[in-house]
Design an enzyme around this catalytic site. Structure first.
Site, PDB file in Angstrom:
ATOM      1  N   LYS A  84       0.829  -1.200   0.000  1.00  0.00           N
ATOM      2  CA  LYS A  84       0.000   0.000   0.000  1.00  0.00           C
ATOM      3  C   LYS A  84       0.866   1.255   0.000  1.00  0.00           C
ATOM      4  CE  LYS A  84      -4.047   1.599   2.699  1.00  0.00           C
ATOM      5  NZ  LYS A  84      -4.918   1.202   3.844  1.00  0.00           N
ATOM      6  N   SER A 158      -9.636   1.277   3.107  1.00  0.00           N
ATOM      7  CA  SER A 158      -8.817   2.198   2.341  1.00  0.00           C
ATOM      8  C   SER A 158      -7.789   1.509   1.453  1.00  0.00           C
ATOM      9  CB  SER A 158      -8.089   3.153   3.288  1.00  0.00           C
ATOM     10  OG  SER A 158      -7.208   2.441   4.150  1.00  0.00           O
ATOM     11  N   SER A 182      -9.710  -1.785   6.883  1.00  0.00           N
ATOM     12  CA  SER A 182      -9.207  -1.384   5.575  1.00  0.00           C
ATOM     13  C   SER A 182      -8.499  -2.472   4.782  1.00  0.00           C
ATOM     14  CB  SER A 182      -8.274  -0.173   5.719  1.00  0.00           C
ATOM     15  OG  SER A 182      -9.014   0.975   6.034  1.00  0.00           O
TER      16      SER A 182
END
Length: 479
Positions: A84, A158, A182
Site C-alpha cells: 500500500k 482504504s 481497511s
C-alpha cells in the site's frame, strides 16, 4: 530558537501565570537543553533504492507506482507482491493517497525488507483512500479505484488498490493496512482473502500510522494459503518498532493449512447477522452450514457491547489521527518507529493547501474536541476494554467467532455519503481493531454472484486456527 512566546503557550495550557523574567529563564533553559541534545543524530536507515520507477496506468487505477528491487531468492520467490502507498519503499514516491505528501524514502518499511529477503518480487505500490481515512477507494487524490469484480461499484478501502490488484490478477498478493477494516473491506467487496493480524504481531516501522492503537498491516491474496505464507514472513518483533516487542507471539499460520477442523466450535455473532443485508446474511449462513457439514459445531452468541464498540473504535481512530497530525506524525512513547524525514514531511503536510477537505475536517474536528478534553476518548477506551473482555470470554469456549465481513456487498460509487453510511461499512470490522483480535475474511457469494465475505475472529496470536477454518471453507466452496 525557542522564544518567550513559546514558553507562554505551554504555560497557558498548564494554567500558569509567568512574569517576563520567568519566561526568559525557561526559554534560556530550553535552548540550553536543545544545545545539549544536538549531539544526538536522528539517524535514518538506508536501503538500495528501487529502479525503473514508473507511475501505474492499469485500467482499475489500482497501482500507484511500478518498480524493480534487486533480485532475491527465498520461500516467496514465486510471488509478485505489492504494498500500500503508506509503506516505505526506498526510491519510490510515497503519497498516502494525498496530493499534500511529497516524500521519497531512503529506506524500506520492515515489511518490505522481510518480503524482499524472503525472495518475493516486490513490484508495486497500490492506490488508497487519502491517509487511509475512508472505506470505499473513492478519496485518493490520484483518482478512485475500480472494482474488477463488480462494474460500477467501489472496491472498498482504504486498501482499495491492494484489493483490486489482487482481484484482477495483477499481483499474487498485496499488503494493506487495517485501522477499522481497511484490509477486510476491500477483500470482501472484491472477493479475495484478507487477514488483519493480531495487533502488534506485524512491525510497522516505515508505515504511516493513522491510529497506532488500532493499526495493523496485513495481506490480501487470492487464497488463504498465500495470505498465510505472506503473514508468516512479515510477522515477528522488530527493534525499529518498539510496539512490536511486546506484541502477542503469533503461531505458525501456515501450519493451519493442514489442521483438521472436525472438533472446532464457532460462535456466530447474532447481531452481526441480524444487521446484515438479507442476501449477505444468507451467504454467510450457507458458509457456516458447509462448515457444519465438515464437522464444525456452530452456535449463536451476542457479545456484550457489540453494537456500541464500533462507535468507540471510530472515536479512538479520530482522536489518535488528529493527535498524530498535530505532533508531526510521531508518538512520544512506545510508538511504531521513528523517522526524521517522515516527521519533517508530516510537519509540512498538515499545513499544505493540498490536503483533502475530508482529512482536514477530521484533524480540525477531532483536534478541537481533544483540546476541549479527552473524556470521550477515555470512555471509548473503557468500552473497548469491556468488549475485549467479552470476546475473550466467548473464545474460552469457542475456537472462533463468525460474522459477515461487511453487512453489504460492494455499494455503487457515490452511495456512501453520510456518517451513518460510513459507520455501517465498518460495523463488523472495527470492533476487532478495538479488541486487537486477529480476523480473516474469506470470500463467498450471494445468490446473484456478488462477492461477500465470511469473517473468522480468533484468539490473540492464533492466526493458525483462522487459517484452518478459512481453508476448510475454501475447500467446501470448491467441492
Amino acid at each position: 530558537m525557542i522564544r518567550d512566546a513559546d514558553v507562554r503557550n505551554v504555560a497557558d495550557r498548564l494554567g500558569l501565570e509567568l512574569d517576563a523574567d520567568d519566561l526568559a529563564a525557561y526559554a534560556e533553559a530550553a535552548n540550553d537543553m536543545r544545545e545539549q541534545f544536538a549531539s544526538l543524530e536522528p539517524a535514518t536507515p538506508e536501503a538500495e533504492p528501487a529502479t525503473d520507477v514508473t507511475t501505474g496506468d492499469d485500467e482499475y487505477n489500482a497501482v500507484r507506482h511500478r518498480f524493480r528491487l534487486p533480485d532475491a531468492s527465498g520461500p516467496l520467490d514465486d510471488l509478485a507482491v505489492g504494498v500500500k502507498d503508506n509503506m516505505a519503499v526506498a526510491g519510490v514516491p510515497m503519497h498516502c493517497g494525498s496530493a499534500a505528501v511529497d516524500f521519497t524514502p531512503t529506506y524500506h518499511a520492515t515489511v518490505v525488507d522481510r518480503l524482499h529477503d524472503a525472495g518475493a518480487a516486490v513490484t508495486a505500490t497500490t492506490n488508497m483512500d487519502e491517509f487511509a481515512y475512508f472505506t470505499t477507494g473513492e478519496t485518493c487524490a490520484f483518482g478512485p479505484t475500480e472494482n474488477p469484480r463488480v462494474e460500477g461499484s467501489v472496491p472498498g478501502g482504504s486498501s482499495s488498490g491492494s484489493g483490486a490488484a489482487v482481484a484482477a490478477g495483477m499481483l499474487d498478493a498485496a499488503l494493506g493496512s487495517d485501522t477499522g477494516g481497511s484490509v477486510r473491506i476491500p477483500a470482501s467487496f472484491c472477493g479475495v482473502v484478507g487477514l488483519k493480524p493480531t495487533h502488534r504481531a506485524v512491525p510497522r516501522f516505515g508505515f504511516a500510522d493513522l491510529a497506532p492503537s488500532l493499526d495493523c498491516i496485513g495481506p490480501l491474496a487470492p487464497d488463504v494459503e498465500t495470505a498465510a505464507r505472506v503473514f508468516d514472513t512479515i510477522a515477528g518483533p522488530d527493534p525499529r518498532d518498539p510496539s512490536s516487542l511486546s506484541g502477542a507471539p503469533s503461531t505458525d499460520a501456515t501450519a493451519g493449512l493442514d489442521d483438521p477442523v472436525e472438533e472446532c466450535r464457532v460462535a456466530v455473532v447474532e447481531p452481526a447477522m441480524d444487521d446484515a443485508d438479507g442476501d449477505v446474511a444468507d451467504a454467510v449462513e450457507a458458509a457456516v452450514e458447509s462448515l457444519e457439514d465438515r464437522g464444525v459445531a456452530a452456535e449463536s452468541v451476542s457479545p456484550a457491547q457489540y453494537r456500541n464498540v464500533g462507535m468507540a473504535g471510530l472515536i479512538v481512530a479520530g482522536a489518535e489521527f488528529a493527535t498524530l497530525a498535530l505532533s508531526e506524525g510521531q508518538v512520544v512513547g512506545t510508538g511504531t518507529g521513528y523517522s526524521e524525514p517522515w516527521r519533517e514531511t508530516v510537519r509540512e503536510v498538515v499545513r499544505s493547501p493540498d490536503i483533502g477537505d475530508s482529512v482536514r475536517d477530521q484533524i480540525l474536528t477531532h483536534g478541537t474536541l481533544a483540546a476541549d478534553g479527552l473524556s470521550h476518548y477515555v470512555a471509548a477506551r473503557n468500552l473497548g476494554a469491556e468488549f475485549t473482555a467479552a470476546v475473550d470470554d466467548v473464545l474460552e469456549t469457542y475456537d472462533a467467532l463468525v460474522t459477515p465481513t461487511t453487512p453489504m456487498t460492494a455499494p455503487e460509487f457515490g452511495a456512501i455519503t453520510t456518517d451513518e453510511d460510513f459507520s455501517r461499512t465498518v460495523a463488523n470490522t472495527v470492533p476487532f481493531n478495538a479488541s486487537g483480535h486477529p480476523a480473516l475474511t474469506v470470500p463467498t457469494e450471494t445468490d446473484d454472484g456478488a462477492p461477500a465475505g465470511v469473517q473468522f475472529v480468533g484468539r490473540r496470536g492464533d492466526e493458525r486456527t483462522l487459517v484452518a477454518l478459512g481453508t476448510s471453507l475454501e475447500d467446501a466452496s470448491s467441492a
